[in-house]
Motif scaffolding. Structure first.
Motif, PDB file in Angstrom:
ATOM      1  N   ASN B 290      24.445  63.062  53.319  1.00  7.96           N
ATOM      2  CA  ASN B 290      25.059  62.919  54.435  1.00  7.96           C
ATOM      3  C   ASN B 290      24.427  63.774  55.404  1.00  7.96           C
ATOM      4  OD1 ASN B 290      27.271  61.172  54.079  1.00  7.96           O
ATOM      5  ND2 ASN B 290      28.595  62.736  53.057  1.00  7.96           N
ATOM      6  N   VAL B 291      23.926  65.091  55.121  1.00  7.84           N
ATOM      7  CA  VAL B 291      23.312  65.749  56.135  1.00  7.84           C
ATOM      8  C   VAL B 291      22.085  65.191  56.445  1.00  7.84           C
ATOM      9  CG1 VAL B 291      22.228  68.028  56.315  1.00  7.84           C
ATOM     10  CG2 VAL B 291      24.411  67.940  55.215  1.00  7.84           C
ATOM     11  N   ALA B 292      21.351  64.443  55.454  1.00  6.87           N
ATOM     12  CA  ALA B 292      19.933  64.017  55.809  1.00  6.87           C
ATOM     13  C   ALA B 292      20.180  62.622  56.759  1.00  6.87           C
ATOM     14  CB  ALA B 292      19.328  63.595  54.588  1.00  6.87           C
ATOM     15  N   ALA B 293      21.576  61.944  56.507  1.00  7.28           N
ATOM     16  CA  ALA B 293      21.684  60.856  57.538  1.00  7.28           C
ATOM     17  C   ALA B 293      21.828  60.978  58.760  1.00  7.28           C
ATOM     18  CB  ALA B 293      22.865  60.072  56.859  1.00  7.28           C
ATOM     19  N   LEU B 294      22.628  62.499  59.172  1.00  5.65           N
ATOM     20  CA  LEU B 294      22.835  62.770  60.425  1.00  5.65           C
ATOM     21  C   LEU B 294      21.354  62.579  61.263  1.00  5.65           C
ATOM     22  CD1 LEU B 294      24.479  66.107  59.763  1.00  5.65           C
ATOM     23  CD2 LEU B 294      25.491  63.549  60.504  1.00  5.65           C
ATOM     24  N   TRP B 295      20.330  62.670  60.847  1.00  8.59           N
ATOM     25  CA  TRP B 295      19.118  62.736  61.831  1.00  8.59           C
ATOM     26  C   TRP B 295      18.284  61.486  61.838  1.00  8.59           C
ATOM     27  CZ3 TRP B 295      20.060  67.002  63.704  1.00  8.59           C
ATOM     28  CH2 TRP B 295      20.965  67.909  63.121  1.00  8.59           C
ATOM     29  N   LYS B 297      16.995  57.825  62.692  1.00  5.46           N
ATOM     30  CA  LYS B 297      16.856  56.908  63.832  1.00  5.46           C
ATOM     31  C   LYS B 297      16.907  55.324  63.487  1.00  5.46           C
ATOM     32  CE  LYS B 297      16.468  60.013  67.402  1.00  5.46           C
ATOM     33  NZ  LYS B 297      17.518  60.918  66.649  1.00  5.46           N
ATOM     34  N   ASP B 298      16.565  55.229  62.254  1.00  5.98           N
ATOM     35  CA  ASP B 298      16.246  53.924  61.826  1.00  5.98           C
ATOM     36  C   ASP B 298      17.416  53.495  60.759  1.00  5.98           C
ATOM     37  OD1 ASP B 298      13.748  52.118  60.583  1.00  5.98           O
ATOM     38  OD2 ASP B 298      15.375  52.043  59.322  1.00  5.98           O
ATOM     39  N   VAL B 299      17.751  52.159  61.213  1.00  8.46           N
ATOM     40  CA  VAL B 299      19.240  51.688  60.562  1.00  8.46           C
ATOM     41  C   VAL B 299      19.053  51.798  59.084  1.00  8.46           C
ATOM     42  CG1 VAL B 299      20.911  49.945  60.511  1.00  8.46           C
ATOM     43  CG2 VAL B 299      19.712  50.671  62.460  1.00  8.46           C
ATOM     44  N   LYS B 300      17.826  51.455  58.332  1.00  8.05           N
ATOM     45  CA  LYS B 300      17.829  51.152  57.169  1.00  8.05           C
ATOM     46  C   LYS B 300      17.674  52.496  56.375  1.00  8.05           C
ATOM     47  CE  LYS B 300      15.200  47.618  55.455  1.00  8.05           C
ATOM     48  NZ  LYS B 300      13.818  46.752  55.631  1.00  8.05           N
ATOM     49  N   ARG B 301      17.116  53.324  57.069  1.00  4.57           N
ATOM     50  CA  ARG B 301      17.088  54.595  56.398  1.00  4.57           C
ATOM     51  C   ARG B 301      18.330  55.457  56.543  1.00  4.57           C
ATOM     52  NH1 ARG B 301      11.951  56.914  55.470  1.00  4.57           N
ATOM     53  NH2 ARG B 301      12.331  59.148  55.254  1.00  4.57           N
ATOM     54  N   LEU B 302      19.113  55.182  57.568  1.00  2.55           N
ATOM     55  CA  LEU B 302      20.509  55.830  57.432  1.00  2.55           C
ATOM     56  C   LEU B 302      21.258  55.467  56.530  1.00  2.55           C
ATOM     57  CD1 LEU B 302      22.548  56.209  60.765  1.00  2.55           C
ATOM     58  CD2 LEU B 302      23.516  55.103  59.178  1.00  2.55           C
ATOM     59  N   LEU B 303      21.314  54.017  56.610  1.00  2.00           N
ATOM     60  CA  LEU B 303      22.028  53.469  55.325  1.00  2.00           C
ATOM     61  C   LEU B 303      21.450  53.681  53.878  1.00  2.00           C
ATOM     62  CD1 LEU B 303      22.718  49.711  56.779  1.00  2.00           C
ATOM     63  CD2 LEU B 303      24.394  51.403  56.479  1.00  2.00           C
ATOM     64  N   GLY B 356      17.013  45.059  64.917  1.00  2.00           N
ATOM     65  CA  GLY B 356      17.757  45.561  63.845  1.00  2.00           C
ATOM     66  C   GLY B 356      17.393  46.653  63.180  1.00  2.00           C
ATOM     67  N   GLU B 357      16.044  47.040  63.495  1.00  2.00           N
ATOM     68  CA  GLU B 357      15.401  47.935  62.615  1.00  2.00           C
ATOM     69  C   GLU B 357      15.649  49.380  63.181  1.00  2.00           C
ATOM     70  OE1 GLU B 357      13.253  47.239  59.879  1.00  2.00           O
ATOM     71  OE2 GLU B 357      13.624  45.182  60.409  1.00  2.00           O
ATOM     72  N   THR B 358      16.136  49.686  64.247  1.00  2.00           N
ATOM     73  CA  THR B 358      16.480  50.892  64.794  1.00  2.00           C
ATOM     74  C   THR B 358      17.700  51.000  65.258  1.00  2.00           C
ATOM     75  OG1 THR B 358      15.539  50.748  67.121  1.00  2.00           O
ATOM     76  CG2 THR B 358      14.023  51.426  65.491  1.00  2.00           C
ATOM     77  N   LEU B 359      18.349  52.340  65.494  1.00  3.66           N
ATOM     78  CA  LEU B 359      19.802  52.397  66.059  1.00  3.66           C
ATOM     79  C   LEU B 359      19.747  51.807  67.659  1.00  3.66           C
ATOM     80  CD1 LEU B 359      20.803  55.822  65.152  1.00  3.66           C
ATOM     81  CD2 LEU B 359      22.121  53.811  64.446  1.00  3.66           C
ATOM     82  N   GLU B 360      18.611  51.987  68.244  1.00  6.81           N
ATOM     83  CA  GLU B 360      18.465  51.391  69.682  1.00  6.81           C
ATOM     84  C   GLU B 360      18.898  49.745  69.715  1.00  6.81           C
ATOM     85  OE1 GLU B 360      18.328  52.603  72.783  1.00  6.81           O
ATOM     86  OE2 GLU B 360      18.977  54.451  71.649  1.00  6.81           O
ATOM     87  N   ASP B 361      18.437  49.141  68.579  1.00  6.54           N
ATOM     88  CA  ASP B 361      18.625  47.725  68.484  1.00  6.54           C
ATOM     89  C   ASP B 361      19.896  47.278  68.540  1.00  6.54           C
ATOM     90  OD1 ASP B 361      15.997  47.385  68.775  1.00  6.54           O
ATOM     91  OD2 ASP B 361      15.565  47.076  66.581  1.00  6.54           O
ATOM     92  N   LEU B 362      21.036  48.158  68.082  1.00  3.64           N
ATOM     93  CA  LEU B 362      22.254  48.012  67.877  1.00  3.64           C
ATOM     94  C   LEU B 362      23.153  48.165  69.478  1.00  3.64           C
ATOM     95  CD1 LEU B 362      23.259  49.938  64.766  1.00  3.64           C
ATOM     96  CD2 LEU B 362      22.635  47.299  65.023  1.00  3.64           C
ATOM     97  N   LEU B 427      28.128  57.061  65.127  1.00  3.52           N
ATOM     98  CA  LEU B 427      26.707  56.723  65.759  1.00  3.52           C
ATOM     99  C   LEU B 427      26.740  55.112  66.013  1.00  3.52           C
ATOM    100  CD1 LEU B 427      25.282  58.868  66.826  1.00  3.52           C
ATOM    101  CD2 LEU B 427      23.660  58.678  65.282  1.00  3.52           C
ATOM    102  N   LEU B 428      26.973  54.502  64.820  1.00  2.00           N
ATOM    103  CA  LEU B 428      26.956  53.183  64.602  1.00  2.00           C
ATOM    104  C   LEU B 428      27.885  52.546  65.714  1.00  2.00           C
ATOM    105  CD1 LEU B 428      26.367  52.420  60.927  1.00  2.00           C
ATOM    106  CD2 LEU B 428      24.581  52.378  62.551  1.00  2.00           C
TER     107      LEU B 428
END
Lengths: 618, 483
Positions: B290-295, B297-303, B356-362, B427-428
């Motif tokens: 969870n802590v790592a997910a906070l930072w 920017k890439d959707v796949k890394r976040l997931l 759809g690779e980065t958060l910006e794409d969403l 964030l999503l």
């Protein structure tokens, strides 16, 4: 009828479903679908209230989930507290939605607005009616989500989206406490049903009750914007004004107060927790009122006023004034919704201007808005015979009996309240118009907005009577816990509150109405430290910033650690492998080796833990 | 001659996989379509054969094939989850596979072989069957991760996964051989019996604990349990998205099933040791994820980090070591199947369009593709544990199990982590609902992708709103009494 109370939350949720599925096809009619469902819901609520007034009660429950030894059920229960709350929530929501038809006309996301408002109302009603923590928490979360989406409604302004995130995160902080508090209750009572928890709380160990109560209170502090988690509510004013009226004044922010009332036996089982509630409430009431005196933005002023009034409610609960606090919750809902809708009417007339220093003289242009706003203001200030007087008086009298210094703090707050609302009324509606263009274009709002103002003004003016001694304190008697004593009528205490409130109003009126501006400037100079303290909101935002800064510093450290130590390690390994073979340097798989090193390290730690700590087997 | 009925689903998968290899070399203009059809047919056939393979009584436990596999409710449940997972991966991933020009025949063949291996991990009654299943899954996965030939990140992901996976396998094998040396059998039941009467104290007394640590390390790698999870974000990001989706549910699900089989059953006598170890790992895993997910920017890394955290919650259910804990784990895995595959499915719907690779794409997705945005919101809510979703009920049951067994601190860890995770899941939501869209064109998701997403959404909602119906219907409660 009372056993059909579960219909009350279902109707707005049904409207939400219709609105989100068929919003496009319905067009502008979307709003009226929601209003029709809410009207039906209000009718059912009032019928339920009528029956409960005659002594009916009901509890309906369905098994929901049972696995292993665990069984959870979903159900509603209706008693005086619930009946009064659902009637107030549906009624105020109905008024706000009707008003919104006018206020939001022309908004690009008109449909979405109404859909989410209905989602919110349904969730709030679930919170009120839930007979167990599980269902309450479900409504609680969805309420927060709806609030988040509505604060950020005008997200093309990035600041609004940021305000939404801030409010969400700050309340979330309290929610974590609430969740853990629910665990503690579950551990202690073996169930999440309020009936069992209520009945058993008195026999819990005092430490357990205190822990549970304080954790639950953390959730209430977040939702009801009490110090120190109050910082989100002024920012939440970024949402459309009807949302501020409904969610951030009348209903959702009062849910924290409701939560404490709902789990009151747990608080009663722990004297410490009640004392904390009282002190937090009293301090919040005072601090927020002082900050309200220096606000220029009409909505921000009302936001601080809401925080302050919620503090009164908490104070009431903390000093055993259960019925008094809930009475104040109900009357506050009416007059604060009125004030917010009135401010919305002003903002609407002023084409979005919220700075009171640029208004002035608007009474001539907006006589109806002005009149209803003044009624709301007098109710807020606690001037008899308006609603706020009776309920606030009740809270303060209870404080007088139980904790004298909190009474004086509350009474002083009453004076400050009178001052800031008189200042607000004067700056907005009287004096010379300070912005000629704004003044010229100002116009009274359409009937669809005016009617809710008038209806709410009637309640703000007369609701209090129902709790007056001359009418036998009907509201308090209805809401009171079994065996709850009514406070002694100490005339000198009551008199000093009225005197302070009136003095505040007069001071505000004179200072802004009659005195020359030089006097105000002089006062600001003389009282500079106090003025700055209020203007800087007692530096709570700095505190929050500091905490955030600390968090950022920590994350910066983690980042530095990552870059320097981890990457250094990675680079060292990569260099090492590079020396061993040029081939492996072509791919950036250096971190693969670092990952393996971590794995090896973890295995070593595991071995050390199991062997070093001794596998002490018989 | 052994009775092969119990492994009919895996045989169907293998046959379909072999057929796919033929498809791969057949000259055909519509090769991708045929390959998808064969893969789906193989998976559906396996699912249909599953009741037959499980036999008439679902709760029955018995070892077949010379004691290699166990036909019990637990195995049946996990097989259903893994097969269903692979099915949704194929449904949601087909468009991506076509759009990226991936060699469909080989791709789906490896996917089916990997699924068969995962199945064997879930039903293994013997260390040999378990290890062969694990290696089948692993080797196929290494290749799958590198299927975007010519893309540096994909190749790197494959290589990293392989290098780390080989190390983890070595650790695991070392632990298994120690265990074998102690008890002289590879049967899991025999191992439990042998360890129960093993001599304790002295130098030899430490050996079971050493074996436990090495076995856990190997399995923890496969399940992305911190601190053995470091490969996860790199590989999830670099691999083709359908493979990421597969790794996050089929591979991880099989590893979690294996932790139950090998550690909770095979090493049952060591529960005094492994319970606290698993609990600490669970707490560490959810926090690290969870802590790592906070930072991110890439959707796949976040997931990816989100799925690390999810594994932590599931591990907590195993750690408490009660039957309610195991039931909670089964429920959670089922919910996780739908919500995680759904989330990756939406990402694939976008990445098929080259974004759809980065958060910006969403940003502003709610206006461009209201249905997709609504679905991703639903899956995010479920992953976060918002009420009326499967994820909420799963978390509730794990809380309940932890509290009932006296692991209050673990429950508090889950609560605090849920609070932390709210930030990045929201964030999503924020990107989709509270941001303006930089471009206007709509995103479509019809056909197989739409069917896969609908299935996932239906699963999340059914588990969240009518959990009892799902529990009764799947007979989930009957699976738990393992040993």
């Amino acid at each position: 009828m009372v056993s059909y109370a579960y219909v009350v939350p279902l109707l707005p949720l049904f409207a939400f479903g219709l609105q989100s599925l068929f919003g496009r096809a319905l067009g502008r009619a979307t709003a009226w679908v929601g209003i029709a469902c809410l009207a039906a819901s209000t009718a059912v609520s009032l019928a339920v209230l009528a029956e409960v007034l005659r002594g009916a009660e009901a509890a309906v429950s369905w098994p929901w989930l049972s696995l292993g030894g665990a069984t959870f059920s979903m159900g509603v229960r209706v008693g005086p507290l619930e009946a009064a709350m659902i009637a107030m929530v549906t009624f105020v929501s109905l008024m706000v939605e009707v008003y919104s038809v006018g206020y939001m006309a022309g908004d690009a996301k008109f449909n979405r607005f109404f859909a989410i408002v209905n989602l919110f109302v349904g969730a709030m009603l679930v919170v009120v009616l839930a007979d167990n923590f599980l269902l309450l928490f479900a409504g609680w979360e969805i309420m927060g989500l709806a609030s988040y989406l509505l604060i950020g409604h005008w997200y093309h302004d990035l600041a609004n989206a940021r305000a939404a995130t801030k409010s969400f995160l700050v309340t979330r902080l309290g929610d974590i406490g609430l969740l853990i508090g629910i665990f503690v209750c579950y551990q202690a009572a073996g169930t999440l049903d309020f009936a069992v928890i209520d009945a058993g709380a008195a026999s819990w160990a005092p430490g357990v009750a205190t822990l549970a109560a304080l954790l639950i209170f953390a959730g209430a502090v977040g939702k009801s914007a009490q110090v120190p988690l109050h910082v989100w509510l002024p920012d939440a004013m970024a949402g459309p004004t009807p949302v501020s009226a409904l969610i951030h004044a009348a209903t959702m922010v009062a849910a924290g107060v409701f939560l404490v009332a709902r789990t009151y036996p747990v608080f009663e089982a722990s004297g410490t927790a009640l004392a904390v509630v009282a002190v937090v409430g009293g301090v919040t009431a005072f601090l927020a009122a002082t900050v309200g005196t220096v606000q220029a933005d009409i909505k921000k002023m009302l936001a601080y006023s809401t925080i302050s009034q919620l503090g009164y409610m908490m104070l009431g609960l903390g000093v055993f004034g259960y019925a008094a606090a809930l009475f104040h919750l109900l009357s506050h809902a009416f007059f604060k919704a009125l004030l917010f809708l009135g401010s919305g009417s002003v903002i609407h007339a002023a084409r979005g201007e919220q700075d009171m220093h640029r208004m002035g003289g608007l009474f001539r242009k907006l006589p109806l808005t002005g009149l209803t706003f003044i009624v709301g203001g007098l109710a807020l200030a606690g001037i008899p015979p308006f609603a706020g007087y009776f309920s606030k008086d009740e809270v303060l009298l209870t404080a007088w009996e139980n904790e004298r210094w909190l009474f004086w703090l509350g009474a002083a707050t009453a004076g400050i309240t009178g001052f800031y609302i008189a200042r607000g009324i004067y700056l907005t509606f009287f004096g010379r118009p300070r912005d000629a263009e704004l003044y010229t274009h100002a116009h009274e709002s359409p009937p669809v907005m005016a009617v809710p103002l008038v209806v709410l003004a009637v309640f703000a003016a007369f609701f209090g009577w129902l709790g007056s001694a001359s009418l036998g304190r009907l509201v308090q008697a209805f809401l009171a816990l079994p065996g709850e004593a009514e406070p002694e009528a100490a005339w000198y205490a009551a008199a000093s509150t009225i005197a302070l409130a009136a003095a505040g109003v007069v001071a505000g009126g004179l200072l802004y109405g009659a005195a020359r501006p030089e006097l105000r400037a002089h006062l600001v100079r003389v009282l500079r430290p106090v003025y700055v303290l209020f203007r800087e909101k007692w530096y709570f935002d700095h505190l929050a910033l500091g905490a955030t800064g600390l968090g950022l510093a920590a994350s910066a450290f983690v980042g530095w650690f990552d870059r320097t130590v981890v990457d250094g390690l990675v680079n060292a390994v990569a260099w090492f492998t590079g020396v061993l073979g040029q081939a492996s340097r072509r791919l950036a798989v250096g971190d693969a080796q670092a990952y393996m090193l971590t794995m090896a390290g973890a295995v070593l730690v595991g071995l050390a833990a199991l062997l070093g700590l001794g596998v002490s087997r018989p | 001659m052994y009775n092969l009925t119990p492994i009919l689903p895996e045989m169907a998968l293998s046959l379909a996989g072999l057929a796919l290899l033929l498809v791969a070399v057949a000259p055909s203009a519509r090769r991708a379509g045929v390959a998808e059809g064969v893969a789906l047919a193989g998976l559906i056939a396996a699912l249909l054969l599953l009741p037959l393979a499980q036999g008439p009584t679902a709760g029955r436990t018995g070892e077949v094939l010379g004691g290699m596999v166990a036909v019990d409710g637990f195995g049946g449940f996990f097989r259903a989850v893994l097969l269903l997972g692979a099915l949704v991966v194929v449904l949601t991933g087909a468009r991506y596979v076509r759009a990226r020009g991936i060699a469909a025949g080989e791709f789906y063949a490896l996917l089916l072989f990997a699924t068969a291996g995962a199945d064997f991990m879930a039903i293994a009654a013997d260390l040999l069957a378990f290890y062969v299943g694990l290696e089948t899954l692993s080797l196929a996965s290494y290749a799958l991760a590198g299927f975007l030939v010519g893309e540096r990140w994909s190749l790197e992901a494959s290589l990293k996964y392989f290098l780390n996976g080989a190390t983890a396998s070595a650790l695991l094998l070392f632990g298994l051989s120690l265990a074998f040396g102690l008890v002289g059998t590879t049967s899991l039941a025999g191992m439990a019996a042998g360890l129960a009467s093993a001599p304790w104290g002295g130098a030899a007394g430490a050996l079971p604990a050493v074996a436990l640590v090495f076995i856990l390390a190997g399995l923890a790698f496969k399940a992305s349990v911190a601190p053995f999870h470091l490969w996860t974000p790199d590989v999830y990001q670099g691999a083709p998205t359908p493979v990421t989706s597969f790794l996050s549910i089929v591979s991880k699900g099989a590893a979690l099933a294996a932790i139950v089989r090998v550690v909770a059953v095979g090493l049952a006598p060591l529960h005094v040791e492994w319970q606290p170890v698993l609990a600490v790992l669970a707490a560490f895993t959810m926090t690290a994820g969870n802590v790592a997910a906070l930072w991110q920017k890439d959707v796949k890394r976040l997931l990816a980090y989100s799925s690390v955290a999810q594994a932590g919650y599931i591990l907590a259910g195993i750690a408490v070591g009660t039957s309610l804990g195991l039931e909670a784990v089964l429920f959670y895995v089922l919910a996780y199947l739908f919500m995680n595959l759904g989330a990756f499915g939406v990402v694939m719907a976008l990445s098929g369009e080259g974004e759809g690779e980065t958060l910006e794409d969403l940003a502003g997705l709610a206006r461009r593709a209201p249905v997709l945005a609504g679905l991703l919101a639903l899956f995010a809510f479920s992953l976060l544990g918002i009420p009326w979703t499967g994820g909420f009920v799963g978390k509730l049951l794990i809380f309940e199990a932890a509290l009932e067994a006296g692991w209050a601190w673990l429950a508090v860890f889950i609560a605090v982590n849920t609070g932390i995770s709210a930030y990045y899941y929201f964030l999503l939501i924020r990107q989709m609902y509270l941001r303006s869209a930089p471009r206007a064109e709509a995103v479509r998701a019809g056909g197989m992708l739409g069917a896969g997403l609908a299935l996932a959404a239906l699963g999340v909602l059914a588990l969240g709103i009518l959990p009892q119906t799902v529990i009764d219907w799947s007979g989930l409660a009957a699976f738990a009494p393992l040993p």
